[in-house]
Design an enzyme around this catalytic site. Structure first.
Site, mmCIF file in Angstrom:
data_model
loop_
_atom_site.group_PDB
_atom_site.id
_atom_site.type_symbol
_atom_site.label_atom_id
_atom_site.label_comp_id
_atom_site.label_asym_id
_atom_site.label_seq_id
_atom_site.Cartn_x
_atom_site.Cartn_y
_atom_site.Cartn_z
ATOM 1 N N GLY A 168 8.369 0.640 4.685
ATOM 2 C CA GLY A 168 9.299 0.357 5.778
ATOM 3 C C GLY A 168 9.092 1.307 6.947
ATOM 4 C CD GLN A 169 9.721 0.816 13.083
ATOM 5 O OE1 GLN A 169 9.527 -0.389 13.294
ATOM 6 N NE2 GLN A 169 10.510 1.562 13.864
ATOM 7 N NE ARG B 108 18.653 11.433 0.479
ATOM 8 C CZ ARG B 108 17.321 11.362 0.385
ATOM 9 N NH1 ARG B 108 16.650 10.573 1.195
ATOM 10 N NH2 ARG B 108 16.673 12.092 -0.505
ATOM 11 N N GLY C 40 16.991 -3.463 2.937
ATOM 12 C CA GLY C 40 15.724 -2.932 3.467
ATOM 13 C C GLY C 40 14.613 -3.100 2.439
ATOM 14 C CG HIS C 41 14.761 -0.806 -1.205
ATOM 15 N ND1 HIS C 41 16.034 -0.316 -1.380
ATOM 16 C CD2 HIS C 41 13.952 0.278 -1.099
ATOM 17 C CE1 HIS C 41 16.011 1.006 -1.385
ATOM 18 N NE2 HIS C 41 14.756 1.399 -1.211
ATOM 19 C CD GLN D 244 9.795 11.222 -2.772
ATOM 20 O OE1 GLN D 244 8.874 10.652 -3.342
ATOM 21 N NE2 GLN D 244 10.492 10.637 -1.803
ATOM 22 C CB SER E 132 19.610 4.842 4.020
ATOM 23 O OG SER E 132 19.417 5.988 3.213
ATOM 24 C CG MET F 64 12.377 7.060 -4.326
ATOM 25 S SD MET F 64 12.646 8.820 -4.113
ATOM 26 C CE MET F 64 13.879 8.817 -2.855
ATOM 27 C CG HIS G 190 18.964 -0.559 0.866
ATOM 28 N ND1 HIS G 190 17.935 -0.933 1.707
ATOM 29 C CD2 HIS G 190 18.766 0.763 0.629
ATOM 30 C CE1 HIS G 190 17.181 0.119 1.993
ATOM 31 N NE2 HIS G 190 17.650 1.156 1.339
HETATM 32 P P1 AMP Z 1 13.009 4.519 -0.801
HETATM 33 O O1 AMP Z 1 13.567 3.821 -1.987
HETATM 34 O O2 AMP Z 1 14.039 5.130 0.080
HETATM 35 O O3 AMP Z 1 11.881 5.455 -1.160
HETATM 36 O O4 AMP Z 1 12.342 3.374 0.094
HETATM 37 C C1 AMP Z 1 11.354 2.518 -0.413
HETATM 38 C C2 AMP Z 1 10.735 1.749 0.725
HETATM 39 O O5 AMP Z 1 11.739 0.982 1.395
HETATM 40 C C3 AMP Z 1 10.107 2.666 1.794
HETATM 41 O O6 AMP Z 1 8.878 2.112 2.216
HETATM 42 C C4 AMP Z 1 11.138 2.643 2.881
HETATM 43 O O7 AMP Z 1 10.604 2.879 4.168
HETATM 44 C C5 AMP Z 1 11.672 1.222 2.781
HETATM 45 N N1 AMP Z 1 12.997 1.130 3.407
HETATM 46 C C6 AMP Z 1 14.075 1.929 3.172
HETATM 47 N N2 AMP Z 1 15.105 1.588 3.961
HETATM 48 C C7 AMP Z 1 14.674 0.556 4.729
HETATM 49 C C8 AMP Z 1 15.274 -0.228 5.767
HETATM 50 N N3 AMP Z 1 16.528 -0.024 6.168
HETATM 51 N N4 AMP Z 1 14.527 -1.198 6.335
HETATM 52 C C9 AMP Z 1 13.246 -1.411 5.930
HETATM 53 N N5 AMP Z 1 12.631 -0.709 4.973
HETATM 54 C C10 AMP Z 1 13.321 0.267 4.376
#
Ligand code: AMP
Length: 279
Positions: free
Chosen positions: A147-148, A187, A36-37, A61, A185, A30, A34
């Site tokens: 991501g987990q 957020r 994580g992505h 969602q 995150s 989305m 960061h």
């Molecule tokens: P989002 O943009 O929040 O929908 O996340 C996109 C993908 O990045 C999803 O598969 C999340 O699980 C993953 N993700 C988000 N934060 C992290 C993190 N801190 N570590 C690993 N993966 C992450």
């Protein structure tokens, strides 16, 4: 790096790429990217010949009282980060493109979606499954990366891919954290200085749970009680849920005898954060 907002265009590019027998990797996001992505993107780059990242804040969602409108949108910065990672294609559709006026078909998983976040966010996973199905049909990846951090989401996507025969390999990668343990995150941007400090309590509580389980405590209720007490020591924290669940069924485990997932959702001020640990 190609940036496209157009479905037909993406479908044509993928068709050409696949005709050269290239492996297509896909990271749905989305945006407000960061580390994580980026860890998902880096792994996709290692595994695959052609990496697609989607950036789409998916309205279906979000609940009516949730943060859809104010969700961070930082496309310019995201674009730079993805360029640096050597991403091949960014799919950045508009809401109208993904959900035209006459849109009326949804995808719903009905066993794993009712618990944990599904309980506090009714309809959330229906929106997730619908948008991910659409994205899978557009991008047709060989491998998709999740991501987990969103443990429940990853399990639901795996279930959906198996149930609906998508024929896509789903890889779930570890949670990337800040040095103080807070999971990255999008957020986290909502947190002010004091809240940001207090947010470290999520990982501290998960670490406590791990220590207790490793120390031989088998009663989930005892562990959850201790976690609650620790979290509520922070005055901006409000617990949505703390659960110890079976990694596959996501149902509560009373007595811990094998691998479990400790999962929680906690409001820090107005910001709802989730985190988990596999023990
Ligand atoms: P989002 O943009 O929040 O929908 O996340 C996109 C993908 O990045 C999803 O598969 C999340 O699980 C993953 N993700 C988000 N934060 C992290 C993190 N801190 N570590 C690993 N993966 C992450």
């Amino acid at each position: 790096m190609i940036i496209s907002r157009n479905i037909k265009n993406v479908v044509n590019i993928i068709k050409k790429v696949k005709s050269k027998k290239k492996i297509v990797g896909f990271v749905p996001t989305m945006g407000a990217l960061h580390k994580g992505h980026l860890s998902l993107v880096k792994t996709a780059k290692k595994d695959c010949d052609f990496v697609v990242v989607s950036i789409f804040v998916n309205p279906t969602q979000f609940g009516p009282k949730e943060d859809y409108k104010k969700y961070p949108r930082t496309f310019k910065k995201d674009k730079k980060l993805l360029e640096r990672e050597g991403v091949d294609l960014v799919f950045y559709p508009t809401v109208k493109t993904m959900y035209p006026k006459d849109f009326s078909t949804y995808v719903q998983e009905v066993f794993l979606s009712n618990v944990l976040c599904g309980d506090s966010r009714p309809g959330h996973f229906k929106g997730v499954c619908t948008v991910v199905s659409k994205l899978f049909n557009i991008v047709k990846p060989d491998i998709a990366y999740f991501g987990q951090k969103d443990y429940q989401q990853a399990q639901i996507i795996k279930r959906m891919v198996a149930d609906l025969n998508f024929g896509i390999k789903v890889k779930v990668l570890p949670i990337i954290r800040e040095p103080d343990g807070l999971a990255f995150s999008s957020r986290n941007m909502y947190l002010d200085k004091i809240e940001r400090k207090q947010a470290t309590i999520l990982f501290k509580a998960l670490t406590l749970a791990k220590q207790l389980i490793k120390g031989g405590i088998k009663d989930s209720n005892i562990i959850i009680k201790k976690m609650k007490k620790l979290i509520l020591s922070q005055d901006f924290a409000k617990i949505d849920y703390i659960k110890i669940v079976d990694p596959k069924t996501l149902r509560d485990v009373e007595k811990i005898e094998k691998k479990v997932v400790v999962a929680l959702a906690v409001f820090i001020g107005k910001t709802r954060l989730i985190d988990n640990i596999i023990v």
